[in-house]
Design a protein around this motif. Structure first.
Motif, short mmCIF file in Angstrom:
data_model
loop_
_atom_site.label_atom_id
_atom_site.label_comp_id
_atom_site.label_asym_id
_atom_site.label_seq_id
_atom_site.Cartn_x
_atom_site.Cartn_y
_atom_site.Cartn_z
N LEU A 95 0.85 -1.19 0.00
CA LEU A 95 0.00 0.00 0.00
C LEU A 95 0.89 1.24 0.00
O LEU A 95 1.77 1.38 0.85
N VAL A 96 0.67 2.15 -0.94
CA VAL A 96 1.46 3.37 -1.05
C VAL A 96 0.53 4.57 -1.00
O VAL A 96 -0.44 4.66 -1.77
N TYR A 97 0.82 5.47 -0.09
CA TYR A 97 0.06 6.70 0.09
C TYR A 97 0.97 7.87 -0.29
O TYR A 97 2.05 8.03 0.30
N ALA A 98 0.58 8.66 -1.26
CA ALA A 98 1.41 9.79 -1.67
C ALA A 98 0.50 10.93 -2.09
O ALA A 98 -0.43 10.73 -2.86
N TRP A 99 0.76 12.11 -1.55
CA TRP A 99 -0.08 13.26 -1.88
C TRP A 99 0.72 14.55 -1.72
O TRP A 99 1.76 14.58 -1.09
N GLU A 100 0.20 15.57 -2.33
CA GLU A 100 0.79 16.91 -2.18
C GLU A 100 -0.32 17.93 -2.38
O GLU A 100 -1.42 17.59 -2.81
N GLY A 147 1.96 -1.71 -10.76
CA GLY A 147 2.02 -2.16 -9.38
C GLY A 147 1.70 -1.03 -8.42
O GLY A 147 1.55 0.13 -8.82
N ASN A 148 1.60 -1.39 -7.12
CA ASN A 148 1.35 -0.42 -6.05
C ASN A 148 0.16 0.49 -6.34
O ASN A 148 0.20 1.70 -6.12
N PHE A 149 -0.92 -0.13 -6.82
CA PHE A 149 -2.13 0.64 -7.11
C PHE A 149 -2.85 1.04 -5.82
O PHE A 149 -3.32 2.16 -5.68
N TRP A 150 -2.93 0.10 -4.87
CA TRP A 150 -3.76 0.31 -3.69
C TRP A 150 -3.03 1.16 -2.66
O TRP A 150 -1.82 1.15 -2.55
N GLY A 151 -3.80 1.87 -1.86
CA GLY A 151 -3.30 2.81 -0.86
C GLY A 151 -3.99 4.13 -1.10
O GLY A 151 -5.21 4.26 -0.94
N PHE A 152 -3.26 5.14 -1.53
CA PHE A 152 -3.85 6.39 -2.00
C PHE A 152 -2.75 7.18 -2.68
O PHE A 152 -1.86 7.72 -2.01
N ASN A 153 -2.76 7.21 -4.01
CA ASN A 153 -1.71 7.87 -4.77
C ASN A 153 -2.29 8.35 -6.09
O ASN A 153 -3.49 8.20 -6.36
N ASP A 154 -1.46 8.91 -6.93
CA ASP A 154 -1.94 9.48 -8.18
C ASP A 154 -2.64 8.43 -9.04
O ASP A 154 -3.66 8.71 -9.67
N VAL A 155 -2.07 7.23 -9.09
CA VAL A 155 -2.67 6.18 -9.92
C VAL A 155 -4.02 5.76 -9.35
O VAL A 155 -5.00 5.62 -10.08
#
Length: 976
Positions: free
Chosen positions: A60-65, A915-923
């Motif tokens: 799970l990858v979370y990325a935001w700005e 990959g790494n779709f789930w979490g919360f990111n641009d993809v």
């Protein structure tokens, strides 16, 4: 990394029915060289040999700005989370400038007395707890309890962040940036057994010290067994500033969640607006008496000396949350003044009428012992934790498919299975390990407990085929049922008149399976929807227990232990007796079930749900009893009278009623006539597989029933509805022998996708009907496993039976088939290249019947001439395996294939997520719609999900029409 003792190229090969020639060998080598290239992943994508690297692409990858309030709606569906099987943390950024750590403990339940509905013979309800009620629902008196949270106010807006939940280590790490500077974050809940935490005071090391060896106990109706804590366990989180963003500038608080009515008030439902439980008089139970508020000890601003909250409970005992800072960081560096490393725990002492204080003492001693141990203690804890997660993944099946959104959702459920639950080999001593509807990550909910009419069973389905480590997690359900039998609770759950030989299980229960008697109204009785009306719950739980046996071949699951521990046969017999005692025979000699309730649908005589479960239960008893007698060296005639009774009931039991237009009916006189999520009337098809889909008539009934259910639910957006339809599609496609890209495989994919992209939250969580639920996302993994490895009505194992269009490459390693056989399979360029079967040492020899995708049995080549191999007339294959043996099956074309090289992640579909779709990111945000932040009921992407569900239903109907057209005049026609 998976290793084998020999490479496949060194093995001898033989073909069923002929000898392998030199020309065939040359052809095999050429074919292997040319056709297998497509199956290997792009090296730039991931290291093909390392499972850990494969898992990194699933994290799970979370990325935001751009600021939290503007771009990042932090809700349950975007929280980051970690867990260890009974403790959990949720991490989120709220209000634009705060970081919150929420605490949860999965086995923390209140323990107030009833009586509950149906238990009129018990003492009257305690007026101090429920002054105006004749009885109360169990989930009102004994629900999960909320805890609290630790909040850090930065005093400056959070601008950006990046967090990663690493599945392989079970740890969360990353950073957030504010207008003042950056803060690094780490969080973990150590996956460990209790002895690592010694010395810690313990209470009652055996929660059931006197198991009742009597197969038909006659318990004291007032006797209750409550679990008490023996090892608090530990969680840890760390916040380190960069010098500009420092601890001294932060506003730190530890916040208690007041223990009001845990089912309604604290969980967000207003009794006055009609959310209450209608009691016997038709009035709402609204007189909940609060337990006292938590008592703070210490000061959160002085974590070095510790802070705790102690919660006394009105029913006795207490539970407590304790925190302390550490003299070093999680990475072993000296403590930094710019931040804080916190260790904490949640302890409980749920003893009736106890004065309280024990739990807070345990919690404080646990964190103090770690603090005293310093960096070395924390390092040892973390090392043990990482080793435990590595062991879990090494004993968990490897799955790789080209749809990386799909693949990521599968591994998210595998992570949650272990993070939320624990089994006999992994649970912290004294805990239960059972996964209820919210796991160790509590939220406001109308589901604060265990539900046995679907949720618990579906939650554990993926464990039975995912390898030995997930299989261990699922033993928690067996343990809970055995405890409930030993305490007499399963007997208490049926009316007193039936307790001499019958057992039952209510619909909503705490961990001790209490909650009121299952009413037996008999013939002419009127059922009303509500608590306890689902009579078949224990039979369904026994079906899951049986799946545990099929996967493990552990016969101790079936038989009573020398210490009186109940086996499956004992409990299954008691569950079946509840029905056998009420069967009625008509003039034609057919036996009928009186009015029972089909879960979530409606009541009536001959409910298909209960007829199907009873038929399965009786068949299983008839099959197992002589087998167990033979294993004990006893005569087959042992218990002959019981077997004869079960067989007589099977012979006279009516089949579920079938409607010419809609298929299988809910009851003997009621069709499925309105949209609803539950497929309880279709149990003869899924999950029990009682229908022989090789039979044209049975297949037509199944197709008609599935078509009708799908069409009725085209606009119903519920999770397990979609995954259930997917599994039914797999059955139908497998029965018709579809190849890669078949219509039913595409329908299964469409149903699962409609749920994943329409309703599941970005972080893999899900809400339904007013609270978080675990079962629907878990059933995504189970339905995915059906597509890859499926056992049909006759016990034939189908390898890669439902590979949808576009999945030209699929690799699985270690999926578990019935009989305890581990299966490795490689599909490359749309063709099944090789299959390996492995039977562990200690297992009984087995004859396994197989269907290999696209390969008739007579074309199969094996590398071991000593393995019995027979091609059957129907195109299947029978393989004999001894314990400790493995065999590779392939074709002459691919006889040189090396599975050691092929077991690697496959490349993603061209132009799709890598990959790494789930979490919360641009993809994630580019594909899934935004959930609404007002979150008591789920409103995520309903239009999208409804359209996808309608399209999936259309695909099922189109598949049926195509099949009918291609087989016109052969064996069936479809009207739906």
């Amino acid at each position: 990394t998976r290793t084998r003792t020999r490479t496949l190229a060194s093995r001898r090969w033989r073909v069923t029915g002929m000898r392998r020639t030199a020309a065939a060998a040359a052809l095999a080598a050429l074919g292997a060289a040319l056709s297998l290239r497509r199956c290997l992943a792009d090296p730039a994508y991931v290291d093909a040999s390392a499972y850990e690297a494969h898992l990194r692409s699933q994290d799970l990858v979370y990325a935001w700005e751009g600021g939290v309030s503007k771009d990042f709606p932090w809700i349950f569906g975007t929280n980051a989370y970690v867990g260890n099987g009974f403790l959990g943390l949720q991490i989120s950024v709220k209000n634009g400038d705060e970081l919150t750590v929420e605490f949860g403990r999965a086995d923390l339940y209140d323990h107030r007395e009833g009586p509950f509905p149906g238990q009129d013979e018990l003492d009257t309800v305690d007026d101090t707890l429920h002054p105006n009620s004749e009885s109360v629902p169990v989930y009102y008196a004994r629900p999960r309890l909320p805890l609290g949270n630790f909040t850090v106010g930065f005093g400056a807006p959070v601008q950006a962040g990046h967090l990663r939940l690493a599945y392989f280590t079970g740890e969360l790490s990353g950073w957030v940036s504010t207008t003042r500077g950056n803060v690094t974050i780490q969080a973990t809940v150590p996956l460990l057994r209790a002895e690592i935490l010694t010395p810690i005071p313990t209470l009652n090391p055996n929660p059931n010290p006197n198991p009742n060896p009597n197969p038909n106990p006659n318990p004291n109706p007032n006797a209750k067994v409550f679990l008490t804590d023996t090892a608090p366990g530990v969680f840890a989180f760390e916040l380190l500033g960069d010098g500009k963003e420092t601890y001294e500038l932060w506003d730190v608080s530890l916040n208690d969640l007041v223990v009001e009515s845990p089912y309604y008030h604290a969980w967000g439902c207003d009794l006055n607006s009609g959310c209450g439980y209608p009691g016997p008089s038709g009035t709402v139970v609204d007189d909940y008496v609060q337990s006292p508020p938590g008592v703070y000890r210490g000061d959160v601003s002085d974590l070095k000396n510790g802070v705790s909250i102690d919660h006394p409970l009105l029913a006795g005992g207490d539970f407590a949350l304790a925190l302390r800072s550490m003299p070093g960081t999680l990475d072993g560096a000296p403590a930094q003044s710019s931040g804080v490393t916190v260790v904490g725990t949640v302890a409980m002492d749920l003893v009736k009428d106890a004065p309280g204080g024990n739990a807070v003492a345990m919690a404080e001693d646990a964190v103090r012992s770690l603090q005293d141990g310093g960096a070395a203690a924390l390092a040892a804890l973390r090392a043990a934790h990482r080793a435990a997660w590595a062991s879990f993944w090494k004993a968990t099946a490897f799955v790789s498919i080209p749809d990386k959104i799909f693949e990521g959702a599968y591994y998210n459920q595998m992570y949650k299975l272990r993070a939320a639950g624990a089994g006999e080999g992994t649970m912290v001593d004294g805990s239960v390990g059972l996964i209820d509807l919210m796991g160790p990550w509590p939220q406001r909910s109308v589901w604060p407990g265990v539900w046995w009419d679907l949720n618990t069973q579906l939650t554990y389905w993926p464990a039975y085929r995912a390898g030995s480590a997930p299989l261990d997690v699922a033993t928690a359900m067996v343990r809970v049922l055995r405890n409930a039998y030993a305490s007499g609770q399963l007997s208490l759950n049926v009316p007193e008149a039936y307790r001499s030989d019958s057992l039952g299980l209510g619909t909503q229960t705490p961990l001790d399976c209490s909650g009121g008697a299952i009413p037996i109204k008999g013939w002419g009785g009127v059922w009303e929807p509500g608590h306890g009306t689902n009579t078949g719950n224990l039979l369904w739980a026994c079906h899951s227990w049986y799946l545990q046996f099929l996967a493990s071949q552990d016969y101790s699951l079936l038989e009573d232990g020398p210490d009186g521990t109940a086996g499956l046969v004992t409990i299954l017999e008691g569950a079946a007796n509840l029905f056998l005692n009420t069967l009625a025979e008509d003039d034609a000699g057919r036996c009928h079930i009186p009015s029972t309730f089909s879960p979530e649908l409606y009541a009536g005589e001959d409910a298909s749900f209960d007829l199907s479960l009873l038929r399965w239960g009786l068949r299983t008893l008839v099959d197992l009893t002589p087998t167990l007698a033979a294993r004990r060296g006893l005569r087959p005639s042992v218990r002959a009278e019981a077997v004869e009774r079960w067989q007589d009931a099977l012979d006279c039991l009516v089949e579920p009623a079938v409607d010419p237009a809609t298929g299988i009916m809910v009851t003997g006189d009621a069709t499925f006539d309105a949209p609803h999520r539950h497929y309880s009337h279709l149990f003869s098809l899924h999950p029990l597989k009682l229908m022989d889909l090789a039979n044209a008539t049975q297949r037509e009934i199944a197709l008609r029933s599935v078509n009708h259910f799908a069409a009725m639910n085209a606009n119903v957006t519920n999770g397990y509805t979609a995954t259930g339809l997917a599994s039914m599609s797999v059955q139908l496609g497998a029965a018709l022998g579809e190849g890669v890209g078949g219509a039913y495989a595409d329908a299964a994919l469409g149903n699962i996708t409609s749920f994943m992209l329409g309703l599941m939250y970005w972080n893999g969580m899900y809400r339904e009907g007013g609270g978080p639920v675990m079962e629907s996302p878990m059933s995504v993994a189970a339905a995915t496993q059906d597509m890859l490895l499926f056992t049909d009505h006759a016990g034939t194992v189908h390898v890669l039976p439902a590979v949808p269009s576009g999945w030209s490459d699929v690799i699985v390693d270690g999926l578990r088939a019935d009989g305890g056989v581990d299966v490795t399979a490689a599909l490359c360029g749309g063709a099944l290249v090789a299959v390996e079967l492995r039977l562990d040492i200690g297992k009984d020899p087995i004859k396994l019947r197989l269907r290999l995708q696209g390969i008739p049995g007579e074309a199969v080549v094996t590398d071991d001439p000593s393995v019995p191999l027979e091609a059957l007339d129907d195109g299947s294959l029978e393989v004999g395996l001894e314990a400790g043996q493995r065999v590779v099956l392939t074709t002459a074309e691919h006889a040189g294939a090396d599975l050691d090289e092929l077991v690697a992640p496959v490349a993603p579909l061209e132009g799709t997520v890598a990959g790494n779709f789930w979490g919360f990111n641009d993809v994630t945000r580019s594909v899934k719609p935004a959930p609404e932040p007002e979150l008591f009921s789920l409103q995520v992407g309903r239009d999208m999900a409804a359209a996808a569900a309608a399209a999936a239903a259309a695909r099922i109907r189109a598949a049926a029409r195509r099949t009918a057209a291609s087989r016109a005049g052969q064996d069936h026609s479809l009207q739906a």
